[in-house]
Design an enzyme around this catalytic site. Structure first.
Site, PDB file in Angstrom:
ATOM      1  N   TRP A   7       0.699  51.669  22.653  1.00  0.00           N
ATOM      2  CA  TRP A   7       0.957  52.981  22.068  1.00  0.00           C
ATOM      3  C   TRP A   7       1.406  53.938  23.168  1.00  0.00           C
ATOM      4  O   TRP A   7       1.131  53.725  24.350  1.00  0.00           O
ATOM      5  CB  TRP A   7      -0.310  53.519  21.405  1.00  0.00           C
ATOM      6  CG  TRP A   7      -0.845  52.664  20.300  1.00  0.00           C
ATOM      7  CD1 TRP A   7      -1.852  51.745  20.387  1.00  0.00           C
ATOM      8  CD2 TRP A   7      -0.396  52.639  18.944  1.00  0.00           C
ATOM      9  NE1 TRP A   7      -2.057  51.151  19.166  1.00  0.00           N
ATOM     10  CE2 TRP A   7      -1.188  51.675  18.255  1.00  0.00           C
ATOM     11  CE3 TRP A   7       0.584  53.330  18.237  1.00  0.00           C
ATOM     12  CZ2 TRP A   7      -1.017  51.399  16.905  1.00  0.00           C
ATOM     13  CZ3 TRP A   7       0.750  53.055  16.883  1.00  0.00           C
ATOM     14  CH2 TRP A   7      -0.040  52.101  16.232  1.00  0.00           C
ATOM     15  N   TRP A  56     -13.130  50.906  -2.888  1.00  0.00           N
ATOM     16  CA  TRP A  56     -12.572  51.003  -1.538  1.00  0.00           C
ATOM     17  C   TRP A  56     -13.630  51.504  -0.555  1.00  0.00           C
ATOM     18  O   TRP A  56     -13.712  51.036   0.588  1.00  0.00           O
ATOM     19  CB  TRP A  56     -11.363  51.937  -1.517  1.00  0.00           C
ATOM     20  CG  TRP A  56     -10.057  51.257  -1.787  1.00  0.00           C
ATOM     21  CD1 TRP A  56      -9.323  51.311  -2.929  1.00  0.00           C
ATOM     22  CD2 TRP A  56      -9.313  50.427  -0.877  1.00  0.00           C
ATOM     23  NE1 TRP A  56      -8.179  50.565  -2.804  1.00  0.00           N
ATOM     24  CE2 TRP A  56      -8.137  50.014  -1.551  1.00  0.00           C
ATOM     25  CE3 TRP A  56      -9.522  49.985   0.425  1.00  0.00           C
ATOM     26  CZ2 TRP A  56      -7.186  49.193  -0.958  1.00  0.00           C
ATOM     27  CZ3 TRP A  56      -8.571  49.164   1.019  1.00  0.00           C
ATOM     28  CH2 TRP A  56      -7.424  48.779   0.336  1.00  0.00           C
ATOM     29  N   GLU A  58     -11.431  53.503  -6.454  1.00  0.00           N
ATOM     30  CA  GLU A  58     -11.594  54.244  -5.207  1.00  0.00           C
ATOM     31  C   GLU A  58     -13.015  54.100  -4.664  1.00  0.00           C
ATOM     32  O   GLU A  58     -13.223  54.021  -3.451  1.00  0.00           O
ATOM     33  CB  GLU A  58     -11.255  55.719  -5.418  1.00  0.00           C
ATOM     34  CG  GLU A  58      -9.792  55.986  -5.727  1.00  0.00           C
ATOM     35  CD  GLU A  58      -8.866  55.489  -4.627  1.00  0.00           C
ATOM     36  OE1 GLU A  58      -9.171  55.712  -3.442  1.00  0.00           O
ATOM     37  OE2 GLU A  58      -7.852  54.846  -4.958  1.00  0.00           O
ATOM     38  N   TRP A  85      -3.913  55.164  17.032  1.00  0.00           N
ATOM     39  CA  TRP A  85      -4.651  55.500  15.818  1.00  0.00           C
ATOM     40  C   TRP A  85      -6.069  55.968  16.144  1.00  0.00           C
ATOM     41  O   TRP A  85      -6.643  56.780  15.389  1.00  0.00           O
ATOM     42  CB  TRP A  85      -4.686  54.306  14.861  1.00  0.00           C
ATOM     43  CG  TRP A  85      -5.377  53.075  15.392  1.00  0.00           C
ATOM     44  CD1 TRP A  85      -4.808  52.049  16.076  1.00  0.00           C
ATOM     45  CD2 TRP A  85      -6.772  52.755  15.283  1.00  0.00           C
ATOM     46  NE1 TRP A  85      -5.753  51.099  16.407  1.00  0.00           N
ATOM     47  CE2 TRP A  85      -6.965  51.496  15.926  1.00  0.00           C
ATOM     48  CE3 TRP A  85      -7.863  53.372  14.703  1.00  0.00           C
ATOM     49  CZ2 TRP A  85      -8.209  50.880  16.013  1.00  0.00           C
ATOM     50  CZ3 TRP A  85      -9.116  52.776  14.781  1.00  0.00           C
ATOM     51  CH2 TRP A  85      -9.279  51.541  15.434  1.00  0.00           C
ATOM     52  N   ASN A 128      -6.439  63.277  -0.016  1.00  0.00           N
ATOM     53  CA  ASN A 128      -6.262  61.893   0.418  1.00  0.00           C
ATOM     54  C   ASN A 128      -4.795  61.522   0.634  1.00  0.00           C
ATOM     55  O   ASN A 128      -4.454  60.814   1.584  1.00  0.00           O
ATOM     56  CB  ASN A 128      -6.876  60.924  -0.598  1.00  0.00           C
ATOM     57  CG  ASN A 128      -6.870  59.499  -0.087  1.00  0.00           C
ATOM     58  OD1 ASN A 128      -7.441  59.194   0.945  1.00  0.00           O
ATOM     59  ND2 ASN A 128      -6.191  58.607  -0.809  1.00  0.00           N
ATOM     60  N   TRP A 181      -7.526  54.713   8.941  1.00  0.00           N
ATOM     61  CA  TRP A 181      -6.642  54.821  10.101  1.00  0.00           C
ATOM     62  C   TRP A 181      -6.062  53.468  10.492  1.00  0.00           C
ATOM     63  O   TRP A 181      -4.888  53.361  10.849  1.00  0.00           O
ATOM     64  CB  TRP A 181      -7.385  55.465  11.270  1.00  0.00           C
ATOM     65  CG  TRP A 181      -7.278  56.955  11.209  1.00  0.00           C
ATOM     66  CD1 TRP A 181      -8.191  57.837  10.700  1.00  0.00           C
ATOM     67  CD2 TRP A 181      -6.161  57.738  11.620  1.00  0.00           C
ATOM     68  NE1 TRP A 181      -7.711  59.113  10.775  1.00  0.00           N
ATOM     69  CE2 TRP A 181      -6.473  59.083  11.339  1.00  0.00           C
ATOM     70  CE3 TRP A 181      -4.933  57.438  12.199  1.00  0.00           C
ATOM     71  CZ2 TRP A 181      -5.582  60.128  11.623  1.00  0.00           C
ATOM     72  CZ3 TRP A 181      -4.050  58.474  12.485  1.00  0.00           C
ATOM     73  CH2 TRP A 181      -4.380  59.799  12.190  1.00  0.00           C
TER      74      TRP A 181
END
Length: 474
Positions: free
Chosen positions: A307, A278, A275, A360, A342, A383
């Site tokens: 969108w 990331w 993590e 988004w 999360n 996102w």
């Protein structure tokens, strides 16, 4: 001549290479933090995050004063004002050398280039260090010397690099002669909240104790991390976002506790280290693909994706009134505390993009306006991943079913009932789909704003048609 350490997103007293170097090589060291209220407003940063920032600066002024170092505060409107203000400060204070940690966002890189150019005019030396990421973004490249676009091969090289490079020094040697702490600046007080829904302490002793508590349970991280009602995550992200805790520090703690097992897959410590990778990866993406900092999709073809723009649905999502309990509980938790688990971030983001078909970027902005751990790189990357437009993104046809997610990760509805009190009396059998309960009308809870199956079908068709047009045009 004195040296100046410019604090930015590294608000700590240890595991800080610029500070350590300055203390080792200069007799006089001063510290500076520059507040930029206008810049923060343009980023839409959450009030709770700015409150935490102000409290941390108040704490640090006292801590550094105890160690013999003055921490100065300057206030400017935006990044554009920093080069001249910083140059004037250095000249007035007799500063010959300036040290700071690199930041990798596009605006901040432009700011630092302008600072270097301005200070060079006054023969002020600049030293840049790289504590922000565990592995520098320019040190992880493929065999062709190009940046990775997918996390898994990046992580393999990242892990190798992490094990071969040195770890930044921990606690530096301070002068030790106490000085008077500067009086609290009025501008700090202006960011403090009168009431806080949740206490996030900023004192090192409390944070260190909380960190050690997490280390006691990190072995179970793999099994516990996805359950929002459980205490299975570190809750350290607010401290990472302000640099109060160094990821290198946590890596060293895990090495001391688990040894080389921290590098071996299949255990909780390794999964948590992943993590942290990331976190580095999303900064890496910003560094090598700066267009993502300009409201652009990593996969640029999706910049033209159509969108929807239903503001009423956006408001329902923001207020936690979509009729999907796990989504609504998560959003109400965010609105009241500035925090979201999360797993819930993925569920709520997927719902906005894949059920409501809303941009988004709307979700990205709203999260930043609420999150105490608001971090541009991680928020943007997450996102874009959820919307299937980013690097290593979830395929557009993989869409979270919020009801299944709810049943899997909050089976008894403990988290749901905490944040949706109107559903407290709903039986377990219906807690994930309360509209199916015969007494639903009396709860006051809204019906689902969209039907799951219809929404998924519509989203898949929209993406499929878009990609077909793209294919024909190429």
């Amino acid at each position: 001549m004195s040296a100046l350490v410019w604090l930015r997103s590294d608000l700590r007293t240890g595991w800080h290479s610029p500070l350590h170097y300055a203390l080792e090589n200069h007799q006089q060291v001063k510290l500076l933090f520059i507040l930029t209220p206008g810049q923060w407003a343009s980023y839409g940063l959450a009030k709770c995050k700015l409150d935490m920032l102000a409290r941390r600066l108040q704490f640090l002024r006292g801590q550094f004063a105890e160690k013999g170092l003055p921490l100065h505060l300057l206030t400017v409107e935006s990044n554009a004002d920093i080069p001249d203000t910083l140059a004037d400060f250095c000249l007035a204070q007799g500063i010959q050398d300036l040290y700071f940690n690199a930041e990798y966002e596009l605006d901040e890189r432009r700011r630092d280039r302008a600072v270097k150019a301005r200070l060079q005019k006054n023969d002020i030396n600049i030293g840049v260090f790289h504590d922000t990421c565990m592995v520098r973004p320019d040190q992880v490249l493929n065999q062709q010397g190009a940046p990775y676009k997918v996390f898994t091969p990046y992580f393999k090289v990242w892990l190798e690099q992490l094990q071969t490079q040195g770890i930044p020094p921990g606690k530096p040697s301070f002068p030790g002669k106490r000085i008077d702490a500067p009086a609290d600046d009025e501008v700090l007080a202006s960011f403090l909240l009168e009431e806080r829904a949740e206490d996030w302490p900023v004192e090192d002793s409390v944070i260190d104790a909380n960190t050690q508590d997490f280390m006691q349970i990190v072995s179970a991280y793999k099994e516990q991390r996805d359950f929002p009602a459980a205490e299975g995550t570190s809750r350290l992200s607010p401290y990472f976002s302000l640099g109060i805790v160094s990821p290198h520090q946590l890596y060293q703690v895990m090495l001391n506790r688990f040894g080389q097992k921290v590098h071996e897959s299949g255990n909780g410590a390794f999964l948590w280290l992943r993590e942290l990778a990331w976190r580095d990866f999303y900064r890496y993406v910003m560094f090598h693909f700066p267009h993502v900092c300009r409201f652009r999709c990593f996969n640029e073809k999706y910049d033209d994706f159509a969108w929807d723009d239903d503001k009423a649905l956006l408001q329902a999502w923001q207020e936690g009134k979509t009729g999907y309990p796990i989504v609504d509980a998560a959003m109400r938790c965010l609105n009241q505390t500035g925090w979201m688990h999360n797993r819930l971030r993925m569920i709520t983001a997927s719902f906005l993009c894949k059920h409501l078909l809303l941009p988004w970027r709307w979700g990205e902005d709203y999260f930043m306006s609420q999150l105490i751990d608001g971090d541009f790189a991680s928020n943007n990357g997450g996102w874009q991943w959820s919307a299937s437009v980013g690097t290593d993104a979830a395929p557009y046809f993989r869409i979270f079913n919020p009801t299944i997610q709810s049943k899997k990760y909050d089976e008894k509805g403990r988290f749901i009932r905490r944040w949706l009190p109107e559903l407290k009396s709903v039986p377990d059998k219906f807690i994930h789909e309360p509209s199916q309960w015969k007494e639903f009308a009396g709860t006051g809870y809204p019906k689902p704003v969209v039907d799951h199956r219809q929404a998924v079908t519509r989203t898949k068709e929209r993406f499929s048609q878009f990609l077909e047009v793209e294919k024909q045009a190429s």
